[in-house]
Design an enzyme around this catalytic site. Sequence first.
Site, PDB file in Angstrom:
ATOM      1  N   SER A  69       0.757  -1.077   0.078  1.00 42.89           N
ATOM      2  CA  SER A  69       0.033   0.089   0.132  1.00 42.89           C
ATOM      3  C   SER A  69       0.855   1.178   0.115  1.00 42.89           C
ATOM      4  O   SER A  69       0.160   2.485  -0.074  1.00 42.89           O
ATOM      5  CB  SER A  69      -0.738  -0.161   1.215  1.00 42.89           C
ATOM      6  OG  SER A  69      -1.977  -1.186   1.048  1.00 42.89           O
ATOM      7  N   THR A  70       2.286   0.963   0.261  1.00 40.81           N
ATOM      8  CA  THR A  70       2.957   2.299   0.272  1.00 40.81           C
ATOM      9  C   THR A  70       2.902   3.011  -1.413  1.00 40.81           C
ATOM     10  O   THR A  70       3.312   4.144  -1.444  1.00 40.81           O
ATOM     11  CB  THR A  70       4.290   2.181   0.411  1.00 40.81           C
ATOM     12  OG1 THR A  70       4.987   1.190  -0.064  1.00 40.81           O
ATOM     13  CG2 THR A  70       4.487   1.668   2.077  1.00 40.81           C
TER      14      THR A  70
END
EC number: 3.4.16.4
Length: 605
Positions: A305-306
Amino acid sequence: MSRPRKVTPMQPGRRRTAGPSPRRRLTVVAVLLGLASLGLMARAFDVQVVRKGFYQEQGDARFLREVPIAVSRGTIFDRNGEPLAVSTPMVSITAVPSQVLANDDQLPQLAAALGTQPDQLREYLEQRASREFTYLKRQMSPEDAQAVLSLGIPGINGQREFRRYYPSGEVTAHVLGFTNIDDHGQEGLELAFDDWLSGQPGKKRVIRDNKGHIVEDVEQVREPKPGKNLTLSIDRRIQFLAYSELKAAVEKSEADSGTMVILDVKTGEVLAMVNIPTYNPNAVGSSSASARRNRAVTDVFEPGSTIKPILMAAALSSGKFTPTSPAIDTTGGHWFFGGHDIHDTHDYGVLTPTGVITKSSNVGAAHIAMQLDTELMYNTYRAFGFGNSTQSGFPGEASGRLRIGRDWRPLEKAILGYGYGLNATALQLATAYAALGDGGVLHSPTFIKGGQSEATAVIEPGIAREIVDMMETTTQPGGTAAPWAWIANYSVAAKTGTAHKAQAGGYAKDAYGAAFAGLVPASNPRLAAAVMIDNPRKGSYYGGLASGPVFAKVMDGALRLLDIPPDNIGRWYVGGPMQGKNGLIGNKPPDAPNIEEAPVDRATP
């Protein structure tokens, strides 16, 4: 009147004598030449046979040689002038094997001074008996070398050299690398800048005696040129802080490894780069190849999710989305797409794009990705450096992997929205976030203080500012990084990431990569950092809980060390609706628990 002289007639057979005859002359010359030849022969016999040993020693007592003049390698400093790598003078013990063997009775003393056994030393010398030169021991301290030379053993000599010493030891090991026995760089910046640091040894002609000792300098053939010094962008104080916190986190979570990179947002300068496990560059031989690997630039991982802030860069650039609209329906927390269940940890209902960042919704990110033009999404990822080398110049840097957009299949495109299907290094991730913090300008990272960093505008400054504001909600109540990434008196814009680790045939069910990346202070970013903890086995494996505290502690110290003024004095988040700069993040109650994003398995598209 004179009286007439009486003439006596010559008797037959008699001649008048006028001087030496030619025959007599020839005889004398022949005798003299014979005597001279006999003298020369006698002298030659005396020199070559009778007194051969004496004259051999006299001949060997003087001989001309060219020897190198050692030069010191340039010193490496941190950005504040603290030495990180220095060269110290050493002495190597050399030998003429035949001469040493001729003094066999002194071998035990020599072996003891060298720290070896007489039999081993004798065998070593006998194997090299035909050579005129060999090393017995390299790079001894001057004191120990003098103890060897003071024995006065014929054929034993000392040669001056230099050895690299690293005051910070394992803290800066992966950045600096190390040199070999001949003082040439083998890893890290020692290798990258080897020509700059090495200098050029000189050369001189000398006369040595029969023991190998220099008795006279004849002339200098080539002037020595010492290596040039190098000042890095690394801040030793921040480097040590990052090392300490990362090491503690890796040990606490019993993880396989960990890495952290900190960049100056405005310049791209690398302020710190640490890895665990590490090694002592002053004793490289005791380390493993795995420990010497600089994982921050060589190891790739799926960012999870970064990657979502980069997805939002494409979404806002498309004109189809704003931070507050349109609404993304994630009701149910599942989206069955392409035969794969894309899901969140909770049902977040309807979210804005800001809410997708705050709650780290995989369902929401996949929906946004499928509404974007594939070429735009691919080009945006590429512009932020994914799939490309950062051009840092660090040896062995990996480029990561990002498939060409035209080859994406629908499911692959959906999961690329939440960080599967591509991989990157920690340095690439930190560089991408630094671009968001600098108004959409991507700097190629540099390890040199004041180094020329290539800068490229990748998105509009206004869009970059909106994304930073969206990321700030991640560290506010209800966000996936709160309260673990809070820094007193400073605002933080960040994003968590948790991804299953890839393995042969798919993804591991119980092995994760816990990532965290962010910017501080959020109002005017100065520092960007990325933290990656690989496979934490104890405690939480979520990026916010495993890596977030490392980020917060290190950046807290770095902000103060660099004297960056606070931007959030006395402000604490205390309940109430989740009202940020970009409006409500979603329709969930304001007291909803803080939940990390779901580490969803990625199906093979």
